[in-house]
Design a protein around this motif. Structure first.
Motif, mmCIF file in Angstrom:
data_model
loop_
_atom_site.group_PDB
_atom_site.id
_atom_site.type_symbol
_atom_site.label_atom_id
_atom_site.label_comp_id
_atom_site.label_asym_id
_atom_site.label_seq_id
_atom_site.Cartn_x
_atom_site.Cartn_y
_atom_site.Cartn_z
ATOM 1 N N ALA A 12 0.828 -1.201 0.000
ATOM 2 C CA ALA A 12 0.000 0.000 0.000
ATOM 3 C C ALA A 12 0.864 1.252 0.000
ATOM 4 C CB ALA A 12 -0.936 -0.009 1.200
ATOM 5 N N LEU A 13 1.938 1.226 0.754
ATOM 6 C CA LEU A 13 2.850 2.362 0.786
ATOM 7 C C LEU A 13 3.516 2.560 -0.573
ATOM 8 C CD1 LEU A 13 4.159 4.570 2.518
ATOM 9 C CD2 LEU A 13 5.942 2.926 3.109
ATOM 10 N N GLU A 14 3.905 1.459 -1.194
ATOM 11 C CA GLU A 14 4.527 1.523 -2.522
ATOM 12 C C GLU A 14 3.547 2.092 -3.551
ATOM 13 O OE1 GLU A 14 6.153 -1.701 -5.751
ATOM 14 O OE2 GLU A 14 6.388 -2.176 -3.623
ATOM 15 N N ALA A 15 2.302 1.629 -3.505
ATOM 16 C CA ALA A 15 1.280 2.125 -4.424
ATOM 17 C C ALA A 15 1.002 3.599 -4.177
ATOM 18 C CB ALA A 15 0.006 1.308 -4.283
ATOM 19 N N LEU A 19 1.446 6.592 -6.885
ATOM 20 C CA LEU A 19 0.373 7.516 -7.240
ATOM 21 C C LEU A 19 0.759 8.961 -6.976
ATOM 22 C CD1 LEU A 19 -2.844 5.659 -6.076
ATOM 23 C CD2 LEU A 19 -2.177 6.248 -8.397
ATOM 24 N N THR A 20 1.464 9.198 -5.886
ATOM 25 C CA THR A 20 1.903 10.552 -5.576
ATOM 26 C C THR A 20 2.842 11.071 -6.659
ATOM 27 O OG1 THR A 20 1.720 10.065 -3.226
ATOM 28 C CG2 THR A 20 3.024 11.983 -3.837
ATOM 29 N N LYS A 21 3.707 10.198 -7.141
ATOM 30 C CA LYS A 21 4.694 10.597 -8.142
ATOM 31 C C LYS A 21 4.081 10.730 -9.535
ATOM 32 C CE LYS A 21 9.167 9.148 -9.967
ATOM 33 N NZ LYS A 21 10.155 8.073 -9.967
ATOM 34 N N ASN A 22 3.234 9.762 -9.944
ATOM 35 C CA ASN A 22 2.759 9.709 -11.326
ATOM 36 C C ASN A 22 1.275 10.009 -11.501
ATOM 37 O OD1 ASN A 22 5.346 8.802 -12.107
ATOM 38 N ND2 ASN A 22 4.807 6.712 -11.549
ATOM 39 N N GLY A 23 0.532 10.140 -10.423
ATOM 40 C CA GLY A 23 -0.918 10.298 -10.515
ATOM 41 C C GLY A 23 -1.348 11.543 -11.257
ATOM 42 N N CYS A 24 -0.722 12.659 -10.995
ATOM 43 C CA CYS A 24 -1.102 13.925 -11.613
ATOM 44 C C CYS A 24 -0.854 13.894 -13.122
ATOM 45 C CB CYS A 24 -0.330 15.067 -10.957
ATOM 46 S SG CYS A 24 -0.930 16.687 -11.448
#
Length: 122
Positions: A12-15, A19-24
């Motif tokens: 979950a932490l990895e996901a 998401l924080t890095k590539n989500g936007c």
């Protein structure tokens, strides 16, 4: 189960980091690729209007689907009346269709029981 908790936490932490890095960037790319479907201005009122359009459009399609259902049923009745003239290929296709329906029913039952074959949770 408790031994799997740290593994799940790490995943979950990895996901979350991904998401924080590539989500936007993914969000912007998806919106750009599908901009022809975006209604302007994007307001709550416009969303409510579109939801009503979808609802009433589907409601208006019921008579056509109703007629198509009865036409299909009449075709099946006609086939049953003339079953002596039925070719083996048509009977095979019907049997395969019935088998597929049964398989989907069984798969749905397994999914409904939480992916267990016997119905008991392990």
């Amino acid at each position: 189960m408790a031994s799997k908790l740290p593994i799940v936490k790490a995943k979950a932490l990895e996901a979350s980091k991904f998401l924080t890095k590539n989500g936007c960037a993914y969000y912007k790319q998806m919106l750009e690729q599908n901009k022809q479907y975006i209604q302007e201005p994007p307001t709550v009122e416009k969303c409510q209007h579109l939801a009503k359009q979808v609802f009433y459009t589907r409601l208006a399609s019921i008579p056509g689907r109703y007629q198509a259902f009865w036409k299909e049923l009449d075709d099946v009745k006609n086939l049953w009346k003339h079953r002596q003239e039925l070719k083996i290929e048509d009977a095979g296709i019907a049997a395969l269709f019935g088998l597929e329906c049964f398989a989907w029913f069984c798969a749905g039952e397994i999914v409904g029981r939480g992916f267990t074959i016997t119905g008991y949770y392990v």
